[in-house]
Design an enzyme around this catalytic site. Structure first.
Site, PDB file in Angstrom:
ATOM      1  N   THR A  94       0.422  -1.233  -0.037  1.00 22.94           N
ATOM      2  CA  THR A  94       0.423  -0.185   0.165  1.00 22.94           C
ATOM      3  C   THR A  94       1.205   1.691   0.344  1.00 22.94           C
ATOM      4  O   THR A  94       2.073   1.122   0.738  1.00 22.94           O
ATOM      5  CB  THR A  94      -1.175  -0.090   1.403  1.00 22.94           C
ATOM      6  N   GLU A 122       0.156   3.846   2.269  1.00 20.92           N
ATOM      7  CA  GLU A 122       0.138   4.300   3.105  1.00 20.92           C
ATOM      8  C   GLU A 122       1.735   3.871   3.977  1.00 20.92           C
ATOM      9  O   GLU A 122       1.974   4.491   4.704  1.00 20.92           O
ATOM     10  CB  GLU A 122      -1.063   3.481   4.079  1.00 20.92           C
ATOM     11  N   TYR A 166      -2.174  -0.272  10.876  1.00 27.10           N
ATOM     12  CA  TYR A 166      -2.211  -1.331   9.991  1.00 27.10           C
ATOM     13  C   TYR A 166      -1.075  -0.892   8.713  1.00 27.10           C
ATOM     14  O   TYR A 166      -0.579  -2.019   8.195  1.00 27.10           O
ATOM     15  CB  TYR A 166      -3.695  -0.312   9.203  1.00 27.10           C
ATOM     16  N   LYS A 190       1.716  -3.997   7.584  1.00 24.75           N
ATOM     17  CA  LYS A 190       2.202  -3.768   5.583  1.00 24.75           C
ATOM     18  C   LYS A 190       3.583  -3.232   5.846  1.00 24.75           C
ATOM     19  O   LYS A 190       4.473  -3.973   5.250  1.00 24.75           O
ATOM     20  CB  LYS A 190       1.281  -2.798   5.360  1.00 24.75           C
TER      21      LYS A 190
HETATM   22  P1  NAD Z   1     -10.368  -6.392   2.168  1.00 25.71           P
HETATM   23  O1  NAD Z   1     -10.525  -5.641   4.100  1.00 25.71           O
HETATM   24  O2  NAD Z   1     -12.070  -6.141   1.718  1.00 25.71           O
HETATM   25  O3  NAD Z   1     -10.367  -7.941   2.078  1.00 25.71           O
HETATM   26  C1  NAD Z   1      -9.548  -8.962   3.331  1.00 25.71           C
HETATM   27  C2  NAD Z   1      -9.704 -10.436   2.848  1.00 25.71           C
HETATM   28  O4  NAD Z   1      -7.934 -11.145   3.673  1.00 25.71           O
HETATM   29  C3  NAD Z   1     -10.660 -10.426   3.675  1.00 25.71           C
HETATM   30  O5  NAD Z   1     -11.523 -11.578   2.609  1.00 25.71           O
HETATM   31  C4  NAD Z   1     -10.755 -11.631   4.749  1.00 25.71           C
HETATM   32  O6  NAD Z   1     -11.117 -12.233   4.888  1.00 25.71           O
HETATM   33  C5  NAD Z   1      -9.142 -12.158   3.786  1.00 25.71           C
HETATM   34  N1  NAD Z   1      -7.869 -12.223   5.077  1.00 25.71           N
HETATM   35  C6  NAD Z   1      -8.151 -11.433   6.758  1.00 25.71           C
HETATM   36  N2  NAD Z   1      -7.221 -12.412   7.323  1.00 25.71           N
HETATM   37  C7  NAD Z   1      -7.235 -12.973   6.754  1.00 25.71           C
HETATM   38  C8  NAD Z   1      -6.190 -14.847   6.965  1.00 25.71           C
HETATM   39  N3  NAD Z   1      -5.635 -14.501   8.282  1.00 25.71           N
HETATM   40  N4  NAD Z   1      -5.874 -15.197   5.872  1.00 25.71           N
HETATM   41  C9  NAD Z   1      -6.636 -15.311   4.959  1.00 25.71           C
HETATM   42  N5  NAD Z   1      -7.294 -14.725   5.099  1.00 25.71           N
HETATM   43  C10 NAD Z   1      -7.687 -13.616   5.441  1.00 25.71           C
HETATM   44  O7  NAD Z   1      -9.260  -5.755   1.626  1.00 25.71           O
HETATM   45  P2  NAD Z   1      -8.602  -5.273   0.707  1.00 25.71           P
HETATM   46  O8  NAD Z   1      -9.191  -3.730   0.470  1.00 25.71           O
HETATM   47  O9  NAD Z   1      -9.139  -6.325  -0.417  1.00 25.71           O
HETATM   48  O10 NAD Z   1      -7.389  -5.109   0.343  1.00 25.71           O
HETATM   49  C11 NAD Z   1      -6.695  -6.170  -0.329  1.00 25.71           C
HETATM   50  C12 NAD Z   1      -5.177  -5.549   0.193  1.00 25.71           C
HETATM   51  O11 NAD Z   1      -4.760  -5.005  -0.572  1.00 25.71           O
HETATM   52  C13 NAD Z   1      -4.378  -5.715   1.638  1.00 25.71           C
HETATM   53  O12 NAD Z   1      -3.689  -6.471   1.143  1.00 25.71           O
HETATM   54  C14 NAD Z   1      -4.774  -4.295   1.456  1.00 25.71           C
HETATM   55  O13 NAD Z   1      -3.473  -3.927   2.589  1.00 25.71           O
HETATM   56  C15 NAD Z   1      -4.259  -4.068  -0.132  1.00 25.71           C
HETATM   57  N6  NAD Z   1      -4.481  -2.268  -0.829  1.00 25.71           N
HETATM   58  C16 NAD Z   1      -5.898  -1.842  -0.018  1.00 25.71           C
HETATM   59  C17 NAD Z   1      -5.786  -0.780  -0.409  1.00 25.71           C
HETATM   60  C18 NAD Z   1      -7.378  -0.298  -0.930  1.00 25.71           C
HETATM   61  O14 NAD Z   1      -7.676   0.678  -1.348  1.00 25.71           O
HETATM   62  N7  NAD Z   1      -8.210  -1.038  -0.630  1.00 25.71           N
HETATM   63  C19 NAD Z   1      -5.041  -0.452  -1.131  1.00 25.71           C
HETATM   64  C20 NAD Z   1      -4.088  -0.587  -1.514  1.00 25.71           C
HETATM   65  C21 NAD Z   1      -3.212  -2.162  -0.998  1.00 25.71           C
HETATM   66  O1  DAU Z   2      -3.990   4.253   0.092  1.00 26.15           O
HETATM   67  C1  DAU Z   2      -4.365   2.838   0.899  1.00 26.15           C
HETATM   68  C2  DAU Z   2      -5.228   2.363   1.725  1.00 26.15           C
HETATM   69  O2  DAU Z   2      -6.698   3.108   1.527  1.00 26.15           O
HETATM   70  C3  DAU Z   2      -5.269   1.123   2.081  1.00 26.15           C
HETATM   71  O3  DAU Z   2      -4.365   0.883   1.930  1.00 26.15           O
HETATM   72  C4  DAU Z   2      -6.155   0.400   3.205  1.00 26.15           C
HETATM   73  O4  DAU Z   2      -7.024  -1.212   3.353  1.00 26.15           O
HETATM   74  C5  DAU Z   2      -7.931   1.416   2.858  1.00 26.15           C
HETATM   75  O5  DAU Z   2      -8.498   1.090   3.970  1.00 26.15           O
HETATM   76  C6  DAU Z   2      -7.393   2.782   2.198  1.00 26.15           C
HETATM   77  O6  DAU Z   2      -7.431   3.504   3.864  1.00 26.15           O
HETATM   78  P1  DAU Z   2      -7.755   4.739   4.135  1.00 26.15           P
HETATM   79  O7  DAU Z   2      -7.434   5.263   5.436  1.00 26.15           O
HETATM   80  O8  DAU Z   2      -6.734   5.974   3.055  1.00 26.15           O
HETATM   81  O9  DAU Z   2      -9.030   4.432   3.525  1.00 26.15           O
HETATM   82  P2  DAU Z   2     -10.939   5.173   4.402  1.00 26.15           P
HETATM   83  O10 DAU Z   2     -11.984   4.646   3.770  1.00 26.15           O
HETATM   84  O11 DAU Z   2     -10.963   4.437   5.463  1.00 26.15           O
HETATM   85  O12 DAU Z   2     -10.478   6.746   4.691  1.00 26.15           O
HETATM   86  C7  DAU Z   2     -10.375   7.545   3.055  1.00 26.15           C
HETATM   87  C8  DAU Z   2     -10.054   8.625   3.583  1.00 26.15           C
HETATM   88  O13 DAU Z   2     -11.683   9.345   4.109  1.00 26.15           O
HETATM   89  C9  DAU Z   2      -9.039   8.879   5.100  1.00 26.15           C
HETATM   90  O14 DAU Z   2      -8.750  10.592   4.629  1.00 26.15           O
HETATM   91  C10 DAU Z   2     -10.231   8.977   6.449  1.00 26.15           C
HETATM   92  C11 DAU Z   2     -11.628  10.011   5.528  1.00 26.15           C
HETATM   93  N1  DAU Z   2     -12.500   8.877   5.987  1.00 26.15           N
HETATM   94  C12 DAU Z   2     -12.766   6.648   6.270  1.00 26.15           C
HETATM   95  C13 DAU Z   2     -14.190   7.376   6.746  1.00 26.15           C
HETATM   96  C14 DAU Z   2     -14.488   5.361   6.964  1.00 26.15           C
HETATM   97  C15 DAU Z   2     -13.754   9.998   6.406  1.00 26.15           C
HETATM   98  O15 DAU Z   2     -13.311  11.306   6.379  1.00 26.15           O
HETATM   99  N2  DAU Z   2     -14.867   9.889   7.005  1.00 26.15           N
HETATM  100  C16 DAU Z   2     -14.691   8.077   7.566  1.00 26.15           C
HETATM  101  O16 DAU Z   2     -16.033   7.700   7.892  1.00 26.15           O
END
Ligand code: NAD
Ligand code: DAU
Length: 349
Positions: free
Chosen positions: A130, A132, A155, A159
């Site tokens: 990520t 982050e 978090y 990572k």
């Molecule tokens: P998510 O929370 O939607 O999905 C995570 C999945 O991992 C879930 O299905 C959960 O059941 C599974 N999981 C959790 N713990 C586990 C374990 N111990 N064993 C097996 N499975 C397990 O998350 P996401 O948003 O799909 O993110 C997926 C990956 O991408 C993560 O590694 C996250 O750090 C990375 N990522 C997310 C974003 C974003 O914006 N969402 C951006 C950059 C990177």
């Molecule tokens: O940048 C990549 C990351 O993006 C991933 O690695 C993480 O898994 C993913 O959860 C996401 O993290 P963020 O913290 O950026 O995402 P989130 O959707 O939680 O929040 C996005 C922005 O919105 C952040 O600045 C916090 C703000 N926010 C979030 C929530 C849930 C609010 O203002 N109000 C809220 O209720």
């Protein structure tokens, strides 16, 4: 590196990005065997993989990545050529409420997988990282792969630790690895704890739209399908041991995203103009809230030819439509365990 006729393990496959990636692989790799692994935590949902059980190249395995015995059996049964590791605890706010599980899953779970990948001489291990891990930006500049690693939340610290283990396994044991680091994803199947789906659902339900702090924190949004094509490009064409940033040059202040969502939901549901925007409620800031993220993804673009395809206006409107059409999907989520988390986190703000 990875071609057709291979066997791919996707971890975290029932989550938001993992399930989109499995769908993408099933469509784009007709010869590949896809093994989808997930522990089905609160964030994992088999409905995200609906329809794939018909596909005889697809197999789902319910397992925890920390369970070395279960994973050893799986690696002995299958001959994986590629591991794409999405499984993680992914929500920053939850890591503030309880960091331990983040270290346990994101660090120890990754170590279990790396050990198995090494022992079984897996041709490539792709770590889904990520942006982050780079910390927070001021008003100017973007993160490159050379930016210092300065995680600010439990978090992102977990990572970063996982990324460092991946790097170490490449340098020490010669495991073929790539690390991708992507910006904020949006699109179908995102769990409603995250900003975009949370705001869509609260608009639909007429609930307050909780904006942290002054609402001016900036995130760099990418459609989940563009993330999937980027990961695939890194898996196929990335160089061993390298890190690749992923982003689509699309920065938005949170408050502006929330206002756009409010206006989209108003127009798509026939609510009066301004009715959703009036729900905006500025709440206590997230502790340690990173101010701005922005990704420089030129390395991936130059080395692999990858380009994002989604236009944000269209992608956001389609995402709002997806949540409006798939109400039964999110209603089942918000009536379960998630409701307790929501009341605890937002009840104190
Ligand atoms: P998510 O929370 O939607 O999905 C995570 C999945 O991992 C879930 O299905 C959960 O059941 C599974 N999981 C959790 N713990 C586990 C374990 N111990 N064993 C097996 N499975 C397990 O998350 P996401 O948003 O799909 O993110 C997926 C990956 O991408 C993560 O590694 C996250 O750090 C990375 N990522 C997310 C974003 C974003 O914006 N969402 C951006 C950059 C990177
Ligand atoms: O940048 C990549 C990351 O993006 C991933 O690695 C993480 O898994 C993913 O959860 C996401 O993290 P963020 O913290 O950026 O995402 P989130 O959707 O939680 O929040 C996005 C922005 O919105 C952040 O600045 C916090 C703000 N926010 C979030 C929530 C849930 C609010 O203002 N109000 C809220 O209720």
């Amino acid at each position: 590196m990875a071609g057709t006729g291979e066997s791919i393990l996707v971890t975290g496959a029932a989550g938001f990005i993992g399930s989109n990636h499995v769908q993408y692989l099933c469509e784009s790799r007709p010869d590949a065997r896809i093994v989808a692994l997930d522990a089905l935590t609160y964030a994992g949902n088999m409905e995200n993989l609906a329809g794939l059980e018909e596909n005889n190249r697809f197999r789902f395995v319910k397992a925890d990545i920390r369970n070395a015995d279960a994973l050893t059996a799986l690696f002995e049964e299958e001959s994986f050529s590629l591991v794409v590791h999405f499984a993680a605890e992914s929500h920053v706010d939850r890591s503030i409420m309880g960091p331990e599980v983040f270290v346990d899953v994101n660090v120890r779970g990754t170590l279990v997988l790396l050990e198995l990948a090494r022992k079984h001489k897996i041709a490539r291990f792709c770590q889904i990282g990520t942006d982050e891990v780079y910390g927070s930006l001021g008003p100017e500049g973007r993160f490159t792969e050379q930016s210092p690693i300065q995680p600010n939340s439990p978090y992102s610290a977990s990572k970063a630790a996982a990324d460092h283990l991946v790097r170490a396994y490449h340098h020490t044991f010669g495991l073929d690895t790539v690390i991708t680091r992507c910006s904020n994803n949006y699109g179908p199947y995102q769990f409603p704890e995250k900003l975009i789906p949370l705001m869509i659902l609260n608009c639909v339900e007429g609930k307050p739209l909780p904006v942290y702090g002054d609402g001016k924190n900036v995130r760099d949004w990418i459609h989940v399908r563009d993330h999937c094509t980027a990961v695939d490009a890194a898996c196929r064409k990335g160089r061993a041991g390298e890190v690749y940033n992923i982003g689509s040059d699309n920065e938005w202040a949170n408050i502006d995203i929330v206002k756009r969502i409010a206006s989209l939901v108003e127009s798509k549901t026939g609510k009066p103009r301004g009715a959703c925007e009036a729900l905006i409620s500025y709440v206590t800031d997230r502790p340690g809230h990173d101010r701005r993220y922005a990704m420089d993804s030129l390395k991936l673009r130059h080395e692999t030819g990858w380009m994002p395809a989604y236009d944000f206006d269209r992608g956001l409107a389609d995402t709002v439509d997806w949540y409006l059409v798939n109400e039964s999907w999110w209603r089942r989520i918000i009536s379960g365990e998630y409701r307790d988390y929501y009341d605890k986190w937002y009840g104190d703000r």
